[in-house]
Design a protein around this motif. Structure first.
Motif, PDB file in Angstrom:
ATOM      1  N   THR A   1       0.830  -1.208   0.000  1.00  8.47           N
ATOM      2  CA  THR A   1       0.000   0.000   0.000  1.00  8.47           C
ATOM      3  C   THR A   1       0.863   1.257   0.000  1.00  8.47           C
ATOM      4  O   THR A   1       1.992   1.242   0.500  1.00  8.47           O
ATOM      5  CB  THR A   1      -0.924   0.026   1.246  1.00  8.47           C
ATOM      6  N   SER A   2       0.300   2.328  -0.562  1.00 11.23           N
ATOM      7  CA  SER A   2       0.994   3.620  -0.482  1.00 11.23           C
ATOM      8  C   SER A   2       0.793   4.252   0.886  1.00 11.23           C
ATOM      9  O   SER A   2       1.432   5.245   1.221  1.00 11.23           O
ATOM     10  CB  SER A   2       0.495   4.566  -1.573  1.00 11.23           C
ATOM     11  N   GLY A   3      -0.120   3.695   1.679  1.00  9.11           N
ATOM     12  CA  GLY A   3      -0.305   4.191   3.043  1.00  9.11           C
ATOM     13  C   GLY A   3       0.948   3.979   3.874  1.00  9.11           C
ATOM     14  O   GLY A   3       1.744   3.086   3.598  1.00  9.11           O
ATOM     15  N   GLU A   4       1.125   4.841   4.863  1.00  4.63           N
ATOM     16  CA  GLU A   4       2.293   4.740   5.755  1.00  4.63           C
ATOM     17  C   GLU A   4       1.825   4.388   7.159  1.00  4.63           C
ATOM     18  O   GLU A   4       0.899   5.019   7.693  1.00  4.63           O
ATOM     19  CB  GLU A   4       3.046   6.070   5.780  1.00  4.63           C
ATOM     20  N   ILE A   5       2.468   3.390   7.742  1.00  7.96           N
ATOM     21  CA  ILE A   5       2.063   2.897   9.058  1.00  7.96           C
ATOM     22  C   ILE A   5       3.178   3.171  10.066  1.00  7.96           C
ATOM     23  O   ILE A   5       4.349   2.908   9.783  1.00  7.96           O
ATOM     24  CB  ILE A   5       1.782   1.378   9.002  1.00  7.96           C
TER      25      ILE A   5
END
Ligand code: CA
Ligand code: CA
Length: 139
Positions: free
Chosen positions: A20-24
């Motif tokens: 995902t391009s999301g950052e965690i």
């Protein structure tokens, strides 16, 4: 949390961010600072400058271990496109592990689920950047 535990969390974040391009990010406190885990999460989200992503799609998993409290806080880019119960399954699973005193498993589960959830709305793009560090912070 041992260094080995810490490394496992970082590895799980890397694996999740491959999808995902999301950052965690993960932040771990012993005790709550404010009145709720969500309040603390909001404060840390800002302190860690997690709004600095192009798509405003960062997620903070915040835990206060001794208080057995946690919160999952996504940025506005996520909240604008996902259903309101988006984090429900992730929260239920994390609570289950925490109820059995499985702190590491709770975090790893949360990170993995967050990645799986985010990839539906924010699939990985070519030339993805690691916009926010994968290091775990401790308060
Ligand atoms: Ca990224
Ligand atoms: Ca990252």
């Amino acid at each position: 949390m041992t260094d080995a535990d810490n490394d496992k969390i970082v590895a799980a974040i890397q694996l999740a961010e491959d999808k995902t391009s999301g950052e965690i990010r993960v932040h771990i406190n012993k005790k709550l600072n404010g009145s709720s885990a969500l309040d603390d999460a909001k404060e840390m989200f800002h302190k860690l400058e997690m709004y600095r992503t192009q798509k405003r799609n960062a997620v903070l998993i915040y835990l206060a271990t001794e208080d057995r409290q946690f919160a999952i806080l996504g940025d506005k880019g996520i909240n604008e496109v996902v259903p309101s119960n988006f984090w429900e399954d992730t929260i239920v699973g994390m609570k289950y592990h925490l109820s059995k005193n499985e702190l590491l498993e709770a975090i790893l589960y949360g990170v993995e689920m967050a990645g799986n959830q985010l990839k539906r709305y924010f699939p990985i793009q070519e030339n993805d950047k690691d916009e926010l560090t994968n290091e775990v912070t401790h308060g």
